[in-house]
Every structure is written in C-alpha cells, then in structure tokens.
Design a protein around this motif. Structure first.
Motif: not given
Length: 139
Positions: A132-136
């Motif tokens: 995904p474009d956003c990982v934590d």
C-alpha cells in the motif's frame, strides 16, 4: 515441519505462523538454495528476530497501533516474523533480493506477509513496490 520446529527451537512462539510455515513447507516445491545457504539464513533469521525482540522489550510501545509494515531486505524473515507476532492484526510487506541474485532465502511463510523478490536498486519508482501507499512502519 523442519522450519516450524527450528523456529520453535529458536524461541518463536506464534503457533499460527508455525502452522502456516509447516503447511507451506509440506506443499512447497524443493528449495532452490543449498543447505549451507539455508544454515546462514537461519542464523541471520535468529539474530534479526532476537534484535527486534530486544528492541520491543526496551520500548514496548514502539510499534503500537501499527497496521501495516514494509520490511526492506526482508529475507530471511526474522524482523517480519517478530512484528507479525507482536502485531496480530497487522499485514507485512517485504522486499528482498532473490536467491538467484545473491539474496538470502525467505524462511518465513505467513498468510499476513507478502514478499516481493526484486533488486531495490532496479525499481523505477516507489510505485513499483507491491505494498500500500501508506504503511505505518518501514524497516
């Protein structure tokens, strides 16, 4: 079965991951790496797993609330294995150099871990990563 037993002997206590590893090992084709490569990968797996365990013991809230992580250079899977254990709802995305190009074999097979075999230096852009474009968390 050998992978799950070795992981348990190394201190890995995630029964779900062990079952997934054992099931995948029994259904997987013969590995394309040598016994020596596997031994080195197991040593590296155990070391990275232990390092992240130490970090988590010293900083228990370090990954609190993380739902997805990206593990760059993820093989053989020690960091990812420990994070999946610590974060039972998280998904992991790993990128690693394939064995054929000199990378470690991936020893961790897990239903919540997606591994992309490629040379990071050859990716055209971050969009080429299969995550995904956003990982934590990125490690």
């Amino acid at each position: 079965h050998e992978e799950a037993a070795a992981a348990a002997a190394a201190g890995w206590h995630d029964s779900g991951a062990q079952a997934a590893t054992a099931a995948a090992a029994s259904a997987a084709p013969a590995p394309s790496f040598s016994c020596h490569d596997e031994h080195l990968a197991r040593v590296h797996f155990n070391k990275t797993y232990a390092v992240l365990s130490d970090v988590l013991a010293a900083h228990p809230a370090a990954f609190a609330g993380a739902r997805a992580f990206l593990d760059l250079g993820c093989a053989p899977g020690g960091f990812a294995g420990r994070l999946l254990e610590e974060m039972p709802e998280a998904r992991g995305y790993g990128v690693t150099l394939p064995v054929e190009k000199g990378g470690f074999p991936v020893l961790l097979i897990h239903e919540r871990l997606q591994v992309q075999g490629c040379n990071l230096m050859e990716l055209e852009s971050p969009a080429a990563l299969e995550c995904p474009d956003c990982v934590d968390v990125c490690l």
